[in-house]
Design a protein around this motif. Structure first.
Motif, short mmCIF file in Angstrom:
data_model
loop_
_atom_site.label_atom_id
_atom_site.label_comp_id
_atom_site.label_asym_id
_atom_site.label_seq_id
_atom_site.Cartn_x
_atom_site.Cartn_y
_atom_site.Cartn_z
N ASP A 1 0.83 -1.22 0.00
CA ASP A 1 0.00 0.00 0.00
C ASP A 1 0.85 1.26 0.00
O ASP A 1 1.80 1.38 0.78
N HIS B 1 0.22 4.11 1.17
CA HIS B 1 0.15 4.95 2.38
C HIS B 1 0.15 4.16 3.67
O HIS B 1 -0.27 4.67 4.70
N ILE B 2 0.58 2.90 3.60
CA ILE B 2 0.73 2.14 4.84
C ILE B 2 2.18 1.72 4.94
O ILE B 2 2.69 0.97 4.10
N GLU C 1 -4.36 -9.73 7.50
CA GLU C 1 -5.13 -10.12 6.31
C GLU C 1 -4.51 -11.25 5.48
O GLU C 1 -5.19 -12.22 5.15
N ARG D 1 1.73 0.22 12.62
CA ARG D 1 1.86 1.15 11.49
C ARG D 1 2.97 2.14 11.79
O ARG D 1 2.93 2.83 12.83
N GLY E 1 5.05 5.32 12.03
CA GLY E 1 4.87 6.78 11.99
C GLY E 1 3.50 7.30 12.38
O GLY E 1 3.30 8.51 12.38
N GLU E 2 2.55 6.41 12.70
CA GLU E 2 1.19 6.90 12.94
C GLU E 2 0.96 7.11 14.44
O GLU E 2 0.78 6.16 15.19
N VAL E 3 0.96 8.36 14.85
CA VAL E 3 0.68 8.66 16.26
C VAL E 3 -0.08 9.98 16.33
O VAL E 3 0.22 10.92 15.60
N HIS F 1 -4.56 7.78 16.62
CA HIS F 1 -3.59 6.80 16.14
C HIS F 1 -2.59 6.44 17.23
O HIS F 1 -2.07 7.31 17.91
N ASN G 1 -5.05 10.60 -3.71
CA ASN G 1 -4.60 11.63 -2.76
C ASN G 1 -5.61 12.75 -2.64
O ASN G 1 -5.89 13.26 -1.56
N ASP H 1 -8.69 11.61 -0.89
CA ASP H 1 -8.42 11.57 0.56
C ASP H 1 -8.51 12.96 1.18
O ASP H 1 -9.01 13.13 2.29
N ALA I 1 -8.32 -1.54 -3.31
CA ALA I 1 -7.47 -2.25 -2.35
C ALA I 1 -7.57 -3.76 -2.61
O ALA I 1 -7.17 -4.21 -3.67
N LEU I 2 -8.17 -4.56 -1.71
CA LEU I 2 -8.26 -6.01 -1.94
C LEU I 2 -9.69 -6.45 -2.20
O LEU I 2 -10.05 -7.59 -1.94
N GLU J 1 -13.28 6.88 11.54
CA GLU J 1 -13.23 5.65 10.75
C GLU J 1 -13.01 4.47 11.70
O GLU J 1 -12.07 4.47 12.48
N ASN K 1 -13.04 -1.34 7.89
CA ASN K 1 -12.86 -1.40 6.45
C ASN K 1 -13.05 -2.85 6.03
O ASN K 1 -12.43 -3.75 6.61
#
Lengths: 321, 190
Positions: A47, A49-50, A75, A97, A99-101, A105, A186, A189, A217-218, A240, A243
């Motif tokens: 991905d 952005h992941i 998954e 993940r 960097g996600e804080v 998050h 982008n 989003d 995505a999937l 959110e 998903n």
């Protein structure tokens, strides 16, 4: 003074434990069994952005070193179980993940993920709705297509809009926005996070379904006019929460999507990662027709208990771990 | 000049936006599960006082502003400008009424204040947290009232108007919290 105390209160932690045991009971009643899959993996998601957290593994004795990854969701491993004939399964596990804080998050978080054989995305939305009503006493969920929500909030069709159309729309609706890569997702989003998401699910959970194919995505793509991805997301109080997909079964198509992700990464200077060949091999062997969904447990508990941050639901948040 | 990236930004940091110095008020990380990450950053322009929210792509960088605070004494007003002096260096700074803004109503001559300097130029001034000022105008109160319930307006020597208890009289000194404009107590000459 070093603060060693828990981030969440014991009252919150006890309610959290209670909710998690009720979730387990919900699946036990339905014959969906609980599995465990590795947190540490040789390959990871492509991905755009992941970002995965790398974990170098050094074998003792040989000195051989390999970059492994902490899973960003269970998954691929769960789909390997499905392809091997597990039947419907669920898992409550940690996902990581890079960097996600922030307020919503934490770099490691608890994810509930489950797969149902023979379900499409609407049937799985029904079950998720039931789970929220039974376990959390939330009001019945609403449903809206992604096309309708964009049309209503920013007057644009997300399926047919070009990057230029989306930029014009951002100019009109977003006070100040950064320059983004020339990529439709982008800009979708940007509009979504700024103009749409905060208004979603004010009184009851809201499912958004049928995504633009660029955001498949999937998920399976249905060749309608326009073609749409059988994907859904769930929002509650502007946050959110989940998903899900009517899962893509075509391994050739899946490999194409991975390759497209990697190509995007290359153009944007994002580090490349190895594709999960074991997952692709499992798809090739045959994934049964199924739908699957991942739900953020920390956020769900945050909203159910009226907390302001995910940190308030964690024994020790990243900032104090 | 130092550079911050979006993830380093915290409340209170000073940055340059469109050539103006700004102070960060809030930085929210916004990211869809599978989508682009943004930082929604709220800041106050230190020149205009305007609060603005701007979205950055996570990882974008911004320039740090060289903003410093220095203690200075208010000397006098020359009709158009206020004059301040740093007591140990005798360095003097001049500010327009617009730059001093609301702070003006709490600052009397000799008061020690904090000047905010950007590249050596004053952007604003913060009065002391508590100020002692004389009441120059207020209605005569009712004798015997000590509760302070209700109160009445009183004009101070610097021009500020605050609510004071009924027993406080014209010509008296009072202590006021300059941050909130709330009366604290009667005061004696310092």
């Amino acid at each position: 003074m070093i603060n060693w105390q828990p981030t969440a209160s014991f009252e919150i932690l006890r309610q959290r434990a209670d909710m998690i045991s009720r979730i387990r009971a919900f699946f036990a009643e339905r014959g969906v069994w609980e599995v465990e899959t590795p947190l540490l993996s040789h390959a990871t998601v492509t991905d755009a952005h992941i970002m995965s957290i790398e974990a170098p593994f050094k074998e003792m004795g040989s000195g051989k070193e390999e970059i492994c990854y902490l899973q960003t969701s269970p998954e691929y491993a769960m789909k390997r179980l499905l392809a091997a004939g597990s039947g419907s399964i669920f898992q409550i596990t940690k996902a990581f993940r890079q960097g996600e804080v922030g307020r919503l998050h934490n770099p490691e978080f608890t994810m509930l993920e489950w797969y149902r054989l023979g379900f499409d995305h609407h049937a799985l939305m029904d079950e998720l709705d039931e789970l929220l009503q039974v376990v959390l006493k939330l009001p019945p969920a609403m449903r809206m297509s992604v096309a309708d929500v964009y049309q209503q909030c920013v007057g644009i069709d997300p399926h047919t809009a070009t990057v230029e159309d989306l930029k014009k729309c951002a100019e009109q609706y977003v006070e100040s926005y950064p320059d983004l890569p020339n990529d439709k997702n982008n800009w979708l989003d940007l509009l979504f996070t700024h103009c749409i998401e905060p208004q979603l699910g004010k009184d009851a959970p809201l499912f958004l379904y049928d995504f633009p194919v660029s955001q498949a995505a999937l998920a399976k793509i249905r060749q309608e006019n326009p073609p749409v991805a059988s994907r859904f997301e769930m929002y509650f109080k502007g946050v959110e929460l989940a998903n899900g997909f009517h899962e893509l079964q075509d391994s050739v198509e899946q490999r194409k999507r991975f390759e497209a992700d990697l190509k995007y990464r290359e153009t944007q200077g994002i580090p490349l990662v190895p594709m999960d060949e074991r997952f692709l091999a499992a798809l090739q062997q045959g994934l049964p027709d199924c739908a699957g969904v991942a739900l953020g447990i920390d956020r769900l508990i945050m909203l159910a208990l009226g907390c302001e941050t995910v940190a308030a639901t964690l024994s020790f948040s990243f900032v104090s771990s | 000049m130092a550079v911050y990236t979006t993830n380093e930004i915290r409340g209170g940091m000073k940055i340059i936006v469109d050539n103006d110095p700004c102070v960060i008020l809030d930085n929210e990380f916004v990211k869809p599960g599978k989508g682009q990450a943004f930082n929604r950053i709220k800041y106050r322009n230190l020149k205009t006082g305007r609060v603005v929210e701007r979205t950055y792509k996570s990882g974008d960088s911004m320039q740090a502003a060289d903003v410093a605070e220095v203690e200075a004494q208010y000397l006098y007003h020359d009709g158009t400008h206020s004059h301040y002096m740093v007591q140990d260096t005798f360095e003097q700074f001049v500010m327009t009424d617009a730059e001093v803004g609301e702070a003006k109503q709490w600052i009397k001559e000799q008061a020690i204040c904090m000047l905010m300097l950007w590249n050596g130029t004053p952007l604003g001034v913060t009065p002391p947290n508590f100020v002692v000022l004389k009441i120059v105008e207020t209605d005569p109160g009712v004798r015997g009232d000590t509760s302070g319930g209700g109160g009445k307006p009183a004009k101070l020597e610097t021009g500020a108007v605050v609510r004071v208890p009924l027993f406080v009289q014209e010509g008296e000194l009072i202590k006021v919290d300059a941050r909130t404009g709330v009366y604290v107590s009667r005061a004696k000459e310092e």
